[in-house]
Design an enzyme around this catalytic site. Structure first.
Site, PDB file in Angstrom:
ATOM      1  CG  ASP A 459      -2.133   0.601   0.930  1.00 20.06           C
ATOM      2  OD1 ASP A 459      -2.354   1.395   0.089  1.00 20.06           O
ATOM      3  OD2 ASP A 459      -3.082   0.234   1.798  1.00 20.06           O
ATOM      4  CG  ASP A 525      -9.279   2.032  -1.000  1.00 18.95           C
ATOM      5  OD1 ASP A 525      -8.818   0.910  -1.326  1.00 18.95           O
ATOM      6  OD2 ASP A 525      -8.747   2.936  -0.259  1.00 18.95           O
TER       7      ASP A 525
HETATM    8  C1  DGJ Z   1      -6.049   1.556   1.807  1.00 20.81           C
HETATM    9  C2  DGJ Z   1      -6.260   0.377   0.772  1.00 20.81           C
HETATM   10  O1  DGJ Z   1      -6.629   0.648  -0.513  1.00 20.81           O
HETATM   11  C3  DGJ Z   1      -7.274  -0.495   1.384  1.00 20.81           C
HETATM   12  O2  DGJ Z   1      -7.531  -1.468   0.826  1.00 20.81           O
HETATM   13  C4  DGJ Z   1      -6.793  -0.778   2.664  1.00 20.81           C
HETATM   14  O3  DGJ Z   1      -5.409  -1.757   2.451  1.00 20.81           O
HETATM   15  C5  DGJ Z   1      -6.208   0.244   3.432  1.00 20.81           C
HETATM   16  N1  DGJ Z   1      -5.548   1.291   3.048  1.00 20.81           N
HETATM   17  C6  DGJ Z   1      -5.451  -0.317   4.827  1.00 20.81           C
HETATM   18  O4  DGJ Z   1      -5.094   0.696   5.627  1.00 20.81           O
END
Ligand code: DGJ
Length: 719
Positions: A459, A525
């Site tokens: 991430d 997301d």
């Molecule tokens: C942002 C990501 O896009 C999510 O899928 C998740 O992993 C969160 N961060 C976790 O903090």
């Protein structure tokens, strides 16, 4: 009046001189690039393959040369390979830099060309400024054009490079531009405008492309779509700051250009040092479907491309967030295995001090207060169920509230004494600092050595704002980007078989620089299928479908609060790397059986998805979406038609299903929603129906009558 045939044709004098031209013609995969090298090397054609006939190619070079006009320079400037202001180019310079306080005039002359197959490198030199540039230009088997440049400082004093872009010409009648923009939860949505005289510039200063980045900047004939309309587009394969522009001059030049965006002082070349630009990739086609197929072919031809069947994934983020409990997660894993999941990924929240998103980034050790026996009990449970184990990390980041930040406050990127503005209570770790890099690399190696981790969800949740380092706070985005690439390469090298997902607040780092060293991207997301339709369509302009993570959502989508059916969510996630983002412990047996049925379908069709080409129907009805994947040999295709809102027509009008082989016959089948035994009332769905590719693409079929937010899946198999 004489009959037309009788009009005497003017005779050309036999004595006209034959103008000469030296050229380089690169051609492969149906694409030609023709460079006129008689003067300043200039690309005069990029697009459909040209006949490799010397006289004809010379003629194209000559007929492309502009005339001198009043009020202008005696030699009308054109976009040279590295056009500079000093050589007379008055558009955006492709190369800019200076030595010390002055010396910004750059005029590079061609000194050497090296040619190999459909690639060539052009060495250009400026004696007075003492710099040498090498432009690499290649047309690959997929018909994609790659261009990159290196600039070397041959002088004995530092040379600051301020900009290096690479350009490709577009036809003058490509007068409509398409690029993408967006924000978190709405990445890569299209925007269009007229391509008028001037510059349309898109920049990213976020240290990652960003949710608003243009994944492709394209210029095409007005009204071009996915199915038709000549269109050319470029992509900057770089994960740091970048610049991409479309420019049209009053001198008859129109082009696309892109490169890295360099911050002040970021590239100061010491004597003998060189800068290497990222690759700029260019594709074209009669419609965006053809344009994007070249990107997909190119990416799939790489030796490191993930080719084994994409494991159906369950990611724990929306199921448990930071609420990690072994009992809950093992129960989730049991159900995941029961429905057919093959990879179980533990998301954020497993490491030291990470009870919420305010602390812990940097402390990459399993938190014993939550995991007294480490991750072993969970990992053992998952692997015993026959699933792979994956783990979330965010190695480039650091929370000020972490042991790492307390021990090494100097490892935080900052351009001045005070810290940059916070984002999600986190800052960026200075990976260009060798000590910080080694520390993080050794923590990741240790985790990968201790646990059988098949997959890292990597991430990156904040923009690089005021990202400097050292006592003067020198800009560090470029060095940081290169360090991340090194780290990814090192982990891949030392842990064979390890797969890495590229996630950045969802899809904020979607570029083919990082996707050259990772295995898939989390495109957003947002798990809302309706929001995902454009996101996936436009991400797919350059990213092959099997590299795009697409997950089933919780019935009430967390980000949009929209309640959607399992069938809609699954159908929209069908054309990618399928997964689940849902607390399955809350589901009943019947729901699990429906999920399992979708997963059985996914497993049946994933070879098609991994090798086939996405197609999109250009529909007049904004309430409908029709897309498909057509097998590489056109032997089969799968289409998904989604009713977004209600259509003007009821029942809906025919929908064309493009992309199949024109004269080949295909048997058509409306697939019942997996897990649902109900039959459609649509007459053709009850019959043995065979249509040709032409009929499917031009006449189309009546889709089933769908209610808004419902989708149908149609399969076409060659008979
Ligand atoms: C942002 C990501 O896009 C999510 O899928 C998740 O992993 C969160 N961060 C976790 O903090």
């Amino acid at each position: 009046m004489p009959h037309n045939d009788d009009v005497p044709l003017p005779r050309f004098p036999e004595t006209l001189p034959r103008p000469s031209a030296d050229y380089v013609h690169l051609s492969s995969g149906g694409t030609s690039v023709l460079v006129d090298i008689s003067g300043t090397p200039t690309i005069v054609h990029w697009g459909a393959a040209l006949e490799d006939d010397a006289d004809l190619l010379r003629s194209i070079c000559v007929t492309s040369r502009p005339q001198r006009v009043s009020g202008g320079l005696d030699v009308t400037p054109r976009l040279g390979l590295l056009a500079t202001g000093a050589e007379g180019w008055l558009g955006t310079p492709l190369l800019e830099g200076h030595r010390g306080a002055g010396g910004s005039s750059l005029v590079l002359r061609l000194v050497r060309i090296r040619r190999e197959g459909s690639s060539a490198s052009f060495e250009l030199h400026d004696d007075e400024r003492a710099v040498t540039a090498t432009v690499e230009l290649a047309v690959s088997d997929s018909g994609l054009v790659r261009q990159r440049a290196t600039l070397r400082n041959d002088g004995d004093a530092p040379f600051e490079l301020t900009s290096l872009l690479l350009g490709l010409p577009t036809p003058w009648d490509a007068s409509e531009l398409l690029d993408t923009t967006g924000h978190h939860l709405r990445e890569r949505h299209p925007q269009r405008r007229d391509f008028t005289i001037g510059t349309h510039l898109r920049e990213s200063r976020r240290g990652r492309p960003g949710a608003d980045a243009s994944v492709l900047l394209a210029a095409g004939r007005p009204g071009f779509g996915f199915e038709t309309g000549l269109v050319h587009g470029i992509h900057v394969a770089w994960s740091g700051n970048h610049r991409v522009l479309a420019e049209r001059t009053n001198g008859g030049e129109s082009f696309l250009a892109g490169g890295e965006l360099l911050l002040p002082g970021e590239v100061i070349l010491s004597p003998g040092a060189a800068y290497e630009s990222p690759w700029i990739l260019g594709s074209w086609g009669d419609g965006l479907t053809e344009l994007s197929a070249r990107f997909h072919d190119e990416w799939r031809a790489r030796p490191q491309h993930p080719t084994r069947p994409r494991p159906v994934t369950l990611n724990t983020w929306e199921a448990v967030y930071f609420d990690h409990s072994l009992d809950k997660l093992t129960a989730l894993a049991d159900i995941a295995a029961e429905v057919g999941v093959e990879r179980f990924v533990l998301d954020d929240g497993w490491f030291m001090h990470r009870r919420d998103d305010t602390a812990g980034l940097g402390d990459w050790e399993v938190d014993p207060s939550v995991w007294p026996n480490g991750l072993h009990p969970l990992v053992n449970h998952v692997t015993a169920l026959g699933m792979e184990f994956g783990l979330w990390v965010e190695p480039e980041m650091i929370n000020p509230d972490s042991d790492l930040a307390r021990e090494h406050p100097d490892w935080i990127l900052r351009g001045r004494d005070t810290l940059p503005p916070v984002a999600r209570q986190q800052q960026v770790l200075d990976l260009a600092n060798p000590d910080a890099y080694r520390h993080i690399a050794s923590r990741l190696h240790a985790l990968l050595d201790e646990y059988p981790i098949a997959y890292l969800k990597w991430d990156h949740n904040r923009d690089l704002v005021d990202a400097g380092s050292g006592s003067g706070g020198a800009a560090r985005v470029r060095e940081q980007t290169l360090a991340v690439y090194r780290l990814l390469d090192e982990l891949k090298r030392d842990h064979p078989g390890l797969e890495i997902e590229n996630c950045a607040s969802g899809g904020s780092r979607v570029d083919l620089g990082i996707l050259d060293r990772t295995d898939r991207v989390w495109t957003s997301d947002s798990l809302d299928p309706l929001e995902r339709l454009p996101n996936q369509r436009y991400t797919g302009l350059v990213v092959p479908p099997e590299m795009m993570g697409m997950h089933l959502t919780t019935p009430t989508v967390h980000s949009s609060r929209r309640t959607v059916t399992l069938e809609l969510s699954a159908a929209v996630a069908l054309f990618g790397h399928f997964g689940i983002e849902w607390d399955l412990t809350t589901t009943d047996a019947a729901t699990r059986e429906r999920i399992a049925a979708w997963i059985r379908l996914i497993k049946r069709i994933r070879p098609l998805i991994a090798t086939g080409h996405p197609v999109h129907t250009d529909l007049a009805d904004p309430a409908l979406d029709a897309r498909g994947i057509v097998a590489d040999d056109a032997s089969a295709a799968l289409f998904v038609i989604t009713q977004i809102t209600s259509s003007a027509a009821y029942p809906p009008a025919r929908v064309r299903l493009p992309g199949l082989s024109p004269d080949t016959r295909y048997r058509l089948r409306l697939l019942p929603a997996p897990g649902d035994s109900g039959q459609s009332e649509l007459e053709w769905a009850q019959a043995d129906i065979v249509l040709t590719g032409t009929a499917l693409a031009t006449v189309g079929v009546r889709p089933p009558t769908l209610v808004p937010q419902q989708a149908a899946v149609i399969e076409a198999i060659r008979v």
